[in-house]
Design a protein around this motif. Structure first.
Motif, PDB file in Angstrom:
ATOM      1  N   GLU A   1       0.828  -1.212   0.000  1.00 33.40           N
ATOM      2  CA  GLU A   1       0.000   0.000   0.000  1.00 33.40           C
ATOM      3  C   GLU A   1       0.859   1.258   0.000  1.00 33.40           C
ATOM      4  N   LYS A   2       1.927   1.250   0.777  1.00 31.34           N
ATOM      5  CA  LYS A   2       2.811   2.414   0.781  1.00 31.34           C
ATOM      6  C   LYS A   2       3.527   2.545  -0.560  1.00 31.34           C
ATOM      7  N   ALA A   3       3.909   1.421  -1.143  1.00 32.37           N
ATOM      8  CA  ALA A   3       4.534   1.455  -2.470  1.00 32.37           C
ATOM      9  C   ALA A   3       3.578   2.062  -3.488  1.00 32.37           C
ATOM     10  N   SER A   4       2.299   1.674  -3.431  1.00 32.44           N
ATOM     11  CA  SER A   4       1.304   2.235  -4.350  1.00 32.44           C
ATOM     12  C   SER A   4       1.161   3.738  -4.171  1.00 32.44           C
ATOM     13  N   ASP A   5       1.136   4.186  -2.914  1.00 29.20           N
ATOM     14  CA  ASP A   5       1.042   5.628  -2.649  1.00 29.20           C
ATOM     15  C   ASP A   5       2.229   6.369  -3.248  1.00 29.20           C
ATOM     16  N   HIS A   6       3.414   5.806  -3.073  1.00 33.71           N
ATOM     17  CA  HIS A   6       4.619   6.442  -3.611  1.00 33.71           C
ATOM     18  C   HIS A   6       4.574   6.490  -5.137  1.00 33.71           C
ATOM     19  N   TYR A   7       4.215   5.385  -5.761  1.00 33.49           N
ATOM     20  CA  TYR A   7       4.179   5.353  -7.227  1.00 33.49           C
ATOM     21  C   TYR A   7       3.135   6.322  -7.780  1.00 33.49           C
ATOM     22  N   ARG A   8       2.000   6.440  -7.108  1.00 33.52           N
ATOM     23  CA  ARG A   8       0.981   7.395  -7.555  1.00 33.52           C
ATOM     24  C   ARG A   8       1.503   8.831  -7.463  1.00 33.52           C
ATOM     25  N   LEU A   9       2.239   9.121  -6.382  1.00 37.61           N
ATOM     26  CA  LEU A   9       2.828  10.444  -6.231  1.00 37.61           C
ATOM     27  C   LEU A   9       3.856  10.700  -7.331  1.00 37.61           C
ATOM     28  N   ALA A  10       4.680   9.697  -7.621  1.00 34.80           N
ATOM     29  CA  ALA A  10       5.672   9.834  -8.691  1.00 34.80           C
ATOM     30  C   ALA A  10       4.980  10.079 -10.032  1.00 34.80           C
ATOM     31  N   HIS A  11       3.901   9.359 -10.289  1.00 30.02           N
ATOM     32  CA  HIS A  11       3.141   9.525 -11.527  1.00 30.02           C
ATOM     33  C   HIS A  11       2.579  10.944 -11.618  1.00 30.02           C
TER      34      HIS A  11
ATOM     35  N   ILE B   1      -1.215  -5.451   5.125  1.00 28.43           N
ATOM     36  CA  ILE B   1      -2.182  -4.840   4.204  1.00 28.43           C
ATOM     37  C   ILE B   1      -3.401  -4.411   5.007  1.00 28.43           C
ATOM     38  N   SER B   2      -3.626  -3.110   5.096  1.00 25.16           N
ATOM     39  CA  SER B   2      -4.709  -2.608   5.946  1.00 25.16           C
ATOM     40  C   SER B   2      -6.073  -2.673   5.269  1.00 25.16           C
ATOM     41  N   ASP B   3      -6.116  -2.500   3.961  1.00 29.34           N
ATOM     42  CA  ASP B   3      -7.388  -2.540   3.240  1.00 29.34           C
ATOM     43  C   ASP B   3      -7.920  -3.977   3.199  1.00 29.34           C
ATOM     44  N   ARG B   4      -9.130  -4.176   3.703  1.00 27.36           N
ATOM     45  CA  ARG B   4      -9.671  -5.530   3.839  1.00 27.36           C
ATOM     46  C   ARG B   4      -9.832  -6.226   2.497  1.00 27.36           C
TER      47      ARG B   4
ATOM     48  N   LYS C   1      -7.891  -9.626   1.266  1.00 24.05           N
ATOM     49  CA  LYS C   1      -8.594 -10.835   0.815  1.00 24.05           C
ATOM     50  C   LYS C   1      -8.115 -11.257  -0.571  1.00 24.05           C
ATOM     51  N   ALA C   2      -7.963 -10.276  -1.466  1.00 23.50           N
ATOM     52  CA  ALA C   2      -7.489 -10.587  -2.828  1.00 23.50           C
ATOM     53  C   ALA C   2      -6.088 -11.180  -2.786  1.00 23.50           C
ATOM     54  N   PHE C   3      -5.247 -10.612  -1.926  1.00 16.50           N
ATOM     55  CA  PHE C   3      -3.865 -11.109  -1.811  1.00 16.50           C
ATOM     56  C   PHE C   3      -3.851 -12.548  -1.296  1.00 16.50           C
ATOM     57  N   LEU C   4      -4.608 -12.832  -0.254  1.00 20.43           N
ATOM     58  CA  LEU C   4      -4.655 -14.183   0.310  1.00 20.43           C
ATOM     59  C   LEU C   4      -5.220 -15.181  -0.709  1.00 20.43           C
TER      60      LEU C   4
END
Length: 401
Positions: free
Chosen positions: A167-177, A386-389, A393-396
């Motif tokens: 999730e933090k990686a996604s936040d960073h990549y979105r900021l970079a984008h 992963i905080s988002d439920r 679930k998708a990851f598991l």
């Protein structure tokens, strides 16, 4: 901005001649800034590095801390792209000293967001790299340094993804984008898009219907003349993603594009191309080529002190050994240990999944159990972060064996 680098370079050289004739030191400083961008974005790293030392010396002559910090920081970054890490570390340390003493926070943002974390990443110290990118993002946000902020977010996203903090990686990549779009830095847009594609696959597993579309979207900016600058990183990642999706032809396209691109990140990404090509060759049954590519990657990384790829190289060697019935089990154990020591939990999970599959296909019950249990533990550890439920679930669901 149109990507006509040769024309831009000639105009810059003409401008430098005028500035030197008139002893226009400010003009010379401006020349160095733009000349650095033109040659770095165009992948002409030898030209870039040869003039950046002059840029730092010019800062001394002008008694300008900004000019000196610019020269030293960009000199260090270019040396990193050339894999000359010891020289880069020396220049970076001096740049940091000057920037701290003179309050040049823009260059601290660059050093902490790109220079130091790349050096630490190459050494395999991911936590140190992460701490620096967090610091850079804070500084870049405070002072509004958009390109430095975007690069810090890209490097931070890369590090967080290696650590499995999706999730933090996604936040960073979105900021970079976002920063790439805002500044017209097309390479940053494409590289961030590739990173987001990788995170999508990591969370949802192979076979997600969106993944191939995301690969196609990321490739568009990378084909632009100003997108090629970071294409070395991005196309290697996209090739790896495509291979995991069972799309070897697409993986080959990405590999060919990446290896032929005149990219500033090409030297750093070279062993990634070797390893992905080795996996592709193994899947195609060409074990001789696979071994040769792994040997090349091993020599390349060992001679330059690139450590973060050690577990990937060990994994590739193990899988090739197993493919021709050699003993690769001890190497799988070693690869798992290397990944764990660096905190690369996603790679550790991948190693365990591969080992489980190999043991299962051979009917090796004890090994199958050992690797399945290890895989379950690692998946659980990653899911706990992963905080988002729904994402959890998708990851598991994607990673349960």
């Amino acid at each position: 901005m149109l990507g006509r680098m040769e024309e831009a370079e000639q105009q810059l050289l003409n401008a430098r001649e005028v500035a030197e004739e008139s002893n226009d030191l400010t003009g010379l400083a401006e020349f160095h800034v733009v000349y650095c961008a033109v040659n770095t974005l165009g992948g002409n790293l030898d030209k870039a590095v040869s003039h950046l030392a002059d840029a730092a010396e010019l800062g001394d002559v002008m008694q300008s801390s900004a000019a000196r910090c610019f020269g030293l920081t960009h000199y260090a970054n270019t040396l990193i792209f050339l894999t000359r890490f010891e020289e880069a570390a020396e220049a970076a340390a001096e740049a940091e000293r000057v920037a701290l003493a003179t309050g040049e926070r823009q260059f601290l943002a660059e050093l902490y967001g790109e220079t130091f974390p790349l050096l630490e990443l190459m050494r395999g110290d991911l936590e140190a790299a992460r701490a620096h990118t967090d610091q850079a993002i804070e500084i870049g946000t405070e002072i509004g340094a958009m390109i430095a902020l975007g690069m810090a977010a890209f490097v931070g996203g890369w590090v967080e993804s290696l650590l499995g903090r999706y999730e933090k990686a996604s936040d960073h990549y979105r900021l970079a984008h976002e920063m790439g779009e805002a500044t017209g830095f097309v390479g940053l847009v494409g590289t961030a898009a590739a990173g987001l594609t990788s995170i999508h696959q990591s969370l949802n597993g192979a076979g997600s219907p969106e993944t191939l579309d995301m690969i196609a979207t990321a490739r568009v900016p990378l084909a632009h003349p100003l997108g090629i600058s970071l294409a070395g990183f991005a196309l290697a990642e996209l090739a790896d993603i495509a291979l995991a999706e069972g799309a070897p032809d697409l993986a080959s396209e990405c590999l060919v594009e990446g290896m032929s691109a005149k990219s500033s990140s090409g030297h750093l990404a070279a062993p990634e191309y070797m390893l992905c090509s080795a996996h592709l060759a193994r899947d195609q049954g060409d074990l001789t080529r696979a071994r040769s590519l792994i040997a090349d990657a091993t020599e390349y990384t060992a001679s330059r002190g690139i450590r973060y790829l050690d577990p990937k190289i060990t994994l590739a060697t193990a899988l090739v050994n197993l493919a021709d019935s050699s003993d690769g089990w001890d190497l799988l154990e070693t690869a798992e240990k290397q990944a764990k020591e660096m905190g690369q939990l996603p790679l550790m999970m991948r190693i365990q999944r591969k080992a489980f599959t190999e043991a299962d296909s051979r009917g090796l019950a004890d090994r199958r159990t050992r690797w399945k249990e290890a895989h379950i533990d690692t998946v659980s550890d990653l899911a706990d972060g992963i905080s988002d439920r729904d994402l959890r679930k998708a990851f598991l669901r994607a990673h349960t064996v």
